[in-house]
Design a protein around this motif. Structure first.
Motif, PDB file in Angstrom:
ATOM      1  N   ILE A 490     -33.330 -17.405  16.565  1.00 54.71           N
ATOM      2  CA  ILE A 490     -32.150 -16.713  16.037  1.00 54.71           C
ATOM      3  C   ILE A 490     -32.019 -15.332  16.659  1.00 54.71           C
ATOM      4  N   ALA A 492     -29.917 -12.122  15.927  1.00 57.75           N
ATOM      5  CA  ALA A 492     -29.063 -11.540  14.896  1.00 57.75           C
ATOM      6  C   ALA A 492     -29.047 -10.023  15.043  1.00 57.75           C
ATOM      7  N   ILE A 505     -24.864 -13.566  13.506  1.00 54.28           N
ATOM      8  CA  ILE A 505     -26.002 -14.484  13.420  1.00 54.28           C
ATOM      9  C   ILE A 505     -25.785 -15.614  14.420  1.00 54.28           C
ATOM     10  N   ASN A 507     -27.673 -18.922  16.514  1.00 51.17           N
ATOM     11  CA  ASN A 507     -28.781 -19.850  16.740  1.00 51.17           C
ATOM     12  C   ASN A 507     -28.741 -20.291  18.201  1.00 51.17           C
ATOM     13  N   PHE A 515     -32.299 -18.892   8.427  1.00 51.47           N
ATOM     14  CA  PHE A 515     -32.014 -17.460   8.556  1.00 51.47           C
ATOM     15  C   PHE A 515     -32.298 -16.785   7.222  1.00 51.47           C
ATOM     16  N   LEU A 546     -29.380 -22.754   9.601  1.00 49.93           N
ATOM     17  CA  LEU A 546     -28.401 -22.757  10.685  1.00 49.93           C
ATOM     18  C   LEU A 546     -28.363 -24.132  11.356  1.00 49.93           C
TER      19      LEU A 546
END
Length: 557
Positions: A490, A492, A505, A507, A515, A546
């Motif tokens: 991830i 973010a 966010i 993936n 997450f 996710l």
């Protein structure tokens, strides 16, 4: 932070040879671009960067210029170009031209004069040297393979070419070179051009004496780049360009600058003291770089690179944000998943690019999720860099041809240069003739016509991204803060502008990671601004799973 139109813009790069062919000769042209201006307006871009269309023998697809103030016959005429820029301006689109002044073509009038004799007035426009101990003047290598020097029998000396032997380097130490380049820039700006993308501009200053490269393990420096990149007079030359030309116009300038650090970038793009508006850095493009193999890359390394550039330039310079161009593979094939999750990962990567602080660049076909191509034979490739590499590794060093082809398929520049895929008709609607390079065979499924007919296509996702960027200043000017630094799935981060805040966010995998929002990010309300999967508005974002290549952008209050 000062507001500026070039910060708020989204730039679309056109590689004219592969964009659209108006006359059936198999080569994209200016009139072809004119016919597609409404498409660009519908997408929502407000600047076009046009790769070189100048007179050229085309050894390096137009980056070898023989006349800076005329148009290549295959592309059209100056009258066509004037109609093109007028059509762009009518639609609210600005035009940035490619400025290639580290080198010219060996067919340029200056070089033709330069090689006539050692006392020719143009001799010092280029970098000539006698041989040393029966060999080249030094051991620098060309980016395209082999020595960076070419012997010329007419005067018995060598000239420097960091790229093709048909691309001799200009000698920027000569004030007459600088004066002539600046005169040419003024000419284009008076034609109405809105800026310049400056090809390898940080290579124009070489270290005096042109010393040999000592033995090094780091392949970045085997070429000799420590002696010709970011050289001792670079900032001086750029400052002179600013005083003589750039400061007289309200334009976008972006320097292509390999081998730069954030400090170099700040020196060049500082709003008070720098000469350029922004630069292209290459650190993130080198994340999987290994000339002899296909190297895996790690998300945590990408985070470190991008975050350093975001944080170091904050308030001091300005970023260009991109994942591809005419020299790079297709991002959905390189950083995403170009099979099962092509659409989802293309949208995720677009979110990544357009949510960073900086001016985003879209390369033609990126907005419909075009992919790398895997030609069966080296004979189907056109790029001089790939052809030279194949010759060197297979014919000279005996490598397995299949292994080298696999490298070219993964990293080759022709991945970006296959013709634009307009529809599912023969040759993807690019030409009624035989295309200069084969079209990617997946064009019946991936094309503009299909994308415009599908409300969930990559195209409309880009369109929404560009609309949000115009609507919310935080997309442009918000400061960047990375979260979940060590997560390998991830990516973010937050963007903050005054009391406004975005949570992004992403993936980067085909897996389904969980997450978890860091406890220090507190909010009373949330608004989902952008998503590439259906999302329930009531979903608790403090922790959720996710989906593959999922992207979400929330506005937090």
């Amino acid at each position: 932070m000062k507001q500026a139109w070039w910060k708020e813009s989204v730039v679309y790069q056109i590689y004219p040879r592969s964009f659209y062919d108006s006359n059936g000769d198999g080569i994209g042209d200016l009139r072809g671009i004119i016919q597609k201006l409404d498409y660009l307006k519908e997408l929502g871009v407000n600047v076009v960067w046009l790769s070189p269309v100048y007179k050229s023998p085309n050894d390096d697809n137009g980056y070898d210029i023989s006349d800076y103030q005329d148009i290549m016959d295959e592309f059209g005429t100056l009258a066509d170009w004037r109609e093109l820029i007028a059509g762009m301006h009518e639609r609210g689109i600005k035009l940035v031209m490619d400025l290639v002044v580290n080198h010219t073509s060996d067919e340029h009038r200056w070089f033709q004069e330069s090689r006539q004799s050692k006392d020719n007035p143009y001799r010092d426009y280029y970098i000539w040297r006698p041989g040393k101990d029966g060999r080249e003047p030094n051991n620098w290598k060309s980016f395209f393979g082999g020595s960076a020097w070419q012997y010329d029998e007419l005067t018995g000396e060598y000239y420097l070419h960091l790229f093709s032997k048909k691309q001799p380097d200009l000698n920027w130490e000569n004030p007459n070179v600088r004066k002539d380049v600046f005169k040419m820039m003024h000419w284009w700006l008076k034609q109405g051009v809105d800026g310049f993308r400056m090809d390898v501009i940080n290579l124009i200053s070489k270290v005096p004496g042109l010393p040999d490269v000592p033995p090094v393990n780091d392949d970045r420096y085997q070429f000799g780049s420590q002696y010709f990149a970011n050289g001792p007079r670079l900032l001086e030359f750029l400052d002179e360009m600013k005083r003589s030309v750039l400061s007289h116009y309200d334009i976008l300038t972006v320097g292509e600058t390999p081998f730069v650090t954030t400090k170099h970038a700040i020196d060049m793009t500082n709003e008070e003291t720098g000469a350029l508006k922004m630069v292209f850095q290459f650190e993130h493009m080198d994340i999987d770089r290994d000339r002899g193999s296909i190297k895996a890359w790690k998300l945590t390394e990408l985070k470190r690179i991008m975050s350093r550039w975001q944080n170091d330039l904050e308030g001091k310079g300005w970023n260009s944000i991109y994942l591809t161009n005419h020299d790079q593979p297709r991002p959905v094939s390189r950083f995403g998943n170009d099979t099962q999750y092509r659409v989802e990962s293309a949208k995720m990567l677009a979110t990544f690019t357009h949510l960073q602080q900086g001016t985003p660049y879209v390369y033609q076909g990126e907005e419909i999720g075009m992919t790398n191509v895997a030609f069966e034979s080296i004979n189907d490739y056109r790029d001089i860099e790939s052809l030279n590499m194949y010759k060197e590794l297979v014919e000279e060093k005996g490598w397995n041809p299949d292994d080298v082809l696999a490298l070219i398929r993964a990293k080759g520049r022709d991945n970006a240069r296959t013709p634009m895929q307009w529809d599912d008709s023969p040759n993807a609607g690019f030409t009624t003739g035989t295309p200069w390079m084969k079209v990617n065979p997946n064009y019946p499924a991936i094309n503009v016509k299909q994308a415009l007919a599908d409300p969930n296509s990559v195209f409309y996702y880009y369109q929404k991204l560009l609309r949000l960027r115009k609507e919310y200043p935080i997309f442009v000017y918000g400061s960047y803060d990375l979260i979940l630094d060590d997560d390998e799935a991830i990516y973010a981060f937050t963007r903050t502008l005054d009391n406004d805040r975005l949570l992004v966010i992403l993936n980067f995998t085909a897996q389904t990671p969980v997450f978890t929002l860091p406890s220090n990010i507190v909010f009373a309300d949330k608004e989902l601004l952008l998503n590439n999967y259906a999302v329930e508005s009531s979903e608790d974002i403090r922790q959720f799973t996710l989906r593959p290549y999922e992207a979400r952008v929330y506005r937090l209050r």
